[in-house]
Design a protein around this motif. Structure first.
Motif, short mmCIF file in Angstrom:
data_model
loop_
_atom_site.label_atom_id
_atom_site.label_comp_id
_atom_site.label_asym_id
_atom_site.label_seq_id
_atom_site.Cartn_x
_atom_site.Cartn_y
_atom_site.Cartn_z
N LEU A 14 0.84 -1.20 0.00
CA LEU A 14 0.00 0.00 0.00
C LEU A 14 0.88 1.25 0.00
N PRO A 15 0.36 2.32 -0.60
CA PRO A 15 1.16 3.56 -0.62
C PRO A 15 1.30 4.17 0.79
N ASN A 16 2.34 4.99 0.92
CA ASN A 16 2.67 5.59 2.22
C ASN A 16 1.51 6.34 2.86
N PHE A 17 0.76 7.08 2.01
CA PHE A 17 -0.21 8.00 2.61
C PHE A 17 -1.26 7.27 3.45
N ILE A 18 -1.55 6.03 3.10
CA ILE A 18 -2.54 5.27 3.87
C ILE A 18 -2.00 5.01 5.28
N PHE A 19 -0.73 4.67 5.37
CA PHE A 19 -0.12 4.44 6.68
C PHE A 19 0.01 5.75 7.46
N ARG A 20 0.23 6.83 6.71
CA ARG A 20 0.34 8.13 7.41
C ARG A 20 -1.00 8.49 8.05
N ILE A 21 -2.07 8.20 7.33
CA ILE A 21 -3.41 8.46 7.90
C ILE A 21 -3.61 7.57 9.13
N ALA A 22 -3.24 6.29 8.96
CA ALA A 22 -3.41 5.34 10.07
C ALA A 22 -2.58 5.75 11.29
N SER A 23 -1.42 6.37 11.02
CA SER A 23 -0.54 6.74 12.14
C SER A 23 -1.18 7.76 13.07
N HIS A 24 -2.15 8.51 12.55
CA HIS A 24 -2.83 9.49 13.41
C HIS A 24 -3.85 8.83 14.33
N MET A 25 -4.15 7.57 14.05
CA MET A 25 -5.16 6.88 14.87
C MET A 25 -4.53 5.96 15.90
N THR A 26 -3.23 5.78 15.84
CA THR A 26 -2.57 4.86 16.77
C THR A 26 -1.21 5.45 17.17
N ASN A 27 -0.70 5.05 18.33
CA ASN A 27 0.63 5.52 18.70
C ASN A 27 1.69 4.51 18.28
N PHE A 28 1.25 3.49 17.53
CA PHE A 28 2.19 2.42 17.16
C PHE A 28 3.27 2.93 16.22
N ILE A 29 2.87 3.72 15.25
CA ILE A 29 3.86 4.22 14.29
C ILE A 29 3.69 5.73 14.12
N ASP A 30 4.82 6.42 14.06
CA ASP A 30 4.81 7.86 13.93
C ASP A 30 4.73 8.21 12.44
N ALA A 31 4.00 9.30 12.14
CA ALA A 31 3.77 9.67 10.72
C ALA A 31 5.10 9.82 9.97
N GLU A 32 6.08 10.45 10.58
CA GLU A 32 7.34 10.69 9.85
C GLU A 32 8.16 9.41 9.70
N LEU A 33 7.92 8.45 10.59
CA LEU A 33 8.64 7.18 10.44
C LEU A 33 8.11 6.38 9.26
N VAL A 34 6.86 6.63 8.88
CA VAL A 34 6.29 5.97 7.71
C VAL A 34 7.11 6.35 6.48
N ASN A 35 7.50 7.60 6.40
CA ASN A 35 8.34 8.05 5.29
C ASN A 35 9.72 7.41 5.35
N ALA A 36 10.29 7.44 6.56
CA ALA A 36 11.69 7.00 6.71
C ALA A 36 11.85 5.50 6.52
N VAL A 37 10.77 4.77 6.63
CA VAL A 37 10.85 3.31 6.62
C VAL A 37 11.45 2.78 5.31
N ARG A 38 11.38 3.55 4.24
CA ARG A 38 11.90 3.09 2.94
C ARG A 38 13.43 3.15 2.87
N SER A 39 14.06 3.74 3.90
CA SER A 39 15.53 3.75 3.92
C SER A 39 16.05 2.33 4.17
N ASP A 40 17.16 2.00 3.57
CA ASP A 40 17.79 0.71 3.86
C ASP A 40 18.57 0.79 5.16
#
Lengths: 286, 286
Positions: B232-258
């Protein structure tokens, strides 16, 4: 006193108390006034003040030049304005500048359980910043962190009871977060013990009910103490935040922290001061 | 060793509690917590933002810091303040300071969290008298019987794989991770305590890099099942990140780093048998 006899009564300690007309300040003066000479300061008149002083105004401290004091009890705190942090920091800077010349034997700071548990709001940040300034000041100190101070005649307690008599009680959030309400007399007892034993340990003490209760349980206990069984209305946090903003009775930011547990850790208090705070179930009627 | 005093800041975190359990029998261990106190061991409350809180803890030979704010606003400033206070405390008490950083400092995509780790490391290198910085890569291990304030990413993933036929994946899942077993991380921490080396930065990861897709496949194999990956594209996880403290919105972006760890960095301390993820994966299920 008869000629030739020496008065063996130890001199009463003198204590500069800030926020003397607030809930904590006036109860300390009421209960310890017989054993301690209080020099009360507050920015609002209330009957306990020696001087009316706005601690944010550095020039007003000259009003205190005519007094001498052994200890300082810092209770004054802005809890509800929009500029909580800046107001409290301005007071803090002025107070420490002033105390630089006075060099008290000890300072007792009435902090908050918020400093133990929640970090991201102005109120907590200001409490922690003061704790750090105190630590760096070199003044011997004790920091006390009570949670939800109460007594039978406390304003919020009376407000809750008046709602309960009408058949309902208000609870913010889901009511499941834990609290350790602190009876005002336990706080007074601790302050008395510190001043009389001169035991400034440079440490932080949490104080509150040894058994933590959820917010809902607290309401049930208060209701039971007046023989009521009210319907508990649970207000969503965002609604509470809006209401706080409108009524200006509570810091709206505090609504954000409703979901955090605040459970007092009493081990240091018991070890260093042999103090056993009362359970909320017992204290609610006292 | 049993007499050597070890302070574990953030001992109630997933990694902190694993270390506490591993070292409690070998050292005189004091773990700290902020809001959520485990019932075992001698946990003491400490808000690292408060200097008097920290200094109330007393004297230790080693200070290990796990505490870090991972999600929410203002985390960079608060993380730096916590590190600054801990370094100052360790210097004052002449303790060796071990900071658990993160492999994210090497990520190519920036985040506040990454910046806070980079600046924290810089602060430590400039001000600490005796330190070791450890950067673990995607640490994992067995679940512990304690309600952590934040769920562990690998446990969440293992749960999803166990329960669902389909697992959502951020982006294409080709980004690399090098998961290190907590047993290996703890062994390195212990080596750092006993070794005379000081002022070092060590990276530790598993024996090999794996794509996120491969990690899901390995977990699935351990459960003897096949799992479909729903990219799924990042933006869906970014939206989800606002509903849970499990993942931070900015970490969704960073997750693609190796992620790549240089396991050569700690070889001067002696060897460690790094546990392959294929072997350690069974621990995720308790």
């Amino acid at each position: 006193m008869q000629a030739g006899l020496v008065d063996s009564t130890p001199p009463r300690p003198s204590v500069l108390i800030t926020g003397c007309n607030g809930y904590v300040g006036r109860n300390l003066i009421k209960l310890l006034g017989d054993t301690v000479n209080f020099i009360g300061v507050d920015c609002m008149p209330g009957g306990h003040e020696s001087e009316l002083i706005d601690l944010r105004d550095a020039t007003s401290y000259t009003q205190l030049d005519k007094y001498t004091f052994d200890y300082v009890l810092h209770c004054a705190w802005d809890q509800i304005s929009r500029n909580i942090y800046e107001n409290n920091m301005q007071c803090a800077r002025n107070l420490f500048n002033y105390l630089d010349q006075k060099i008290p034997q000890g300072l007792i700071f009435i902090s908050s359980s918020f400093a133990s548990t929640t970090t991201g709001i102005q109120y907590t940040r200001s409490k922690i910043a003061f704790e750090n300034m105190l630590f760096e000041s070199g003044i011997p100190f004790i920091i006390i962190r009570p949670d939800m101070l109460y007594s039978a005649d406390e304003k919020k307690m009376q407000e809750h009871r008046s709602y309960m008599k009408k058949g309902f009680a208000l609870c913010i959030g889901n009511g499941q977060s834990l609290r350790s309400p602190t009876h005002i007399n336990d706080l007074v007892q601790l302050v008395h013990r510190i001043i009389t034993t001169k035991q400034f340990t440079n440490k932080v003490y949490e104080i509150g009910s040894p058994i933590p209760y959820s917010q809902e349980q607290i309401l049930r206990i208060v209701a039971a103490s007046i023989g009521r069984n009210p319907f508990i209305v649970k207000i969503p946090t965002f609604v509470a935040q809006f209401l706080f903003q409108v009524t200006k009775k509570v810091d709206p930011e505090q609504a954000r922290t409703i979901g955090y547990d605040r459970v007092a850790d009493l081990r240091a208090l018991r070890e260093d001061f042999d103090l056993q705070p009362r359970d909320f179930n017992t204290g609610v009627t006292q | 060793m049993a007499n050597e005093r070890l302070l574990i800041l953030g001992g109630n975190s997933f990694l902190g509690l694993h270390l506490t359990r591993d070292l409690a029998a070998k050292y005189n261990t004091t773990p700290t917590y902020l809001t959520n106190r485990p019932s075992d061991f001698n946990f003491v409350r400490c808000n690292l933002l408060s200097k008097p809180d920290l200094h109330s803890l007393g004297q230790f030979d080693y200070v290990i810091q796990y505490s870090s704010i991972i999600a929410g606003s203002n985390k960079k400033q608060q993380n730096l303040e916590m590190v600054r206070n801990a370094v100052e405390y360790a210097n004052t008490t002449q303790a060796k300071y071990i900071y658990i950083s993160s492999s994210q400092v090497n990520f190519t995509i920036d985040s506040d969290y990454r910046q806070s780790k980079i600046e924290a490391e810089r602060l430590i290198q400039e001000h600490s008298a005796n330190f070791v910085i450890i950067r673990p890569s995607a640490p994992y291990g067995s679940p512990l019987p304690f309600a952590f304030t934040r769920q562990q990413p690998f446990h969440v993933l293992a749960n999803l794989v166990s329960r669902l036929p389909v697992v959502p994946v951020i982006g294409n899942g080709q980004y690399l991770r090098q998961p290190v077993h907590v047993t290996n991380l703890n062994a390195l921490v212990e080596k750092c305590l006993t070794a005379p080396t000081r002022n070092r930065v060590y990276e530790i990861g598993g024996p090999k890099q794996l794509t996120f897709n491969a990690i899901i496949d390995i977990i699935s194999m351990a459960r003897s099942k096949h799992t479909f990956k729903l990219h799924l594209p990042n933006f869906i996880f970014r939206i989800a990140s606002h509903m849970t403290n499990f993942i931070d919105a900015e970490l969704v972006n960073a997750v693609r780093s190796d992620e790549q760890s240089n396991n050569e960095t700690w070889q001067e301390l002696g060897g460690l048998d790094l546990i392959p993820f294929e072997q350690g994966v069974t621990d995720l299920f308790g």
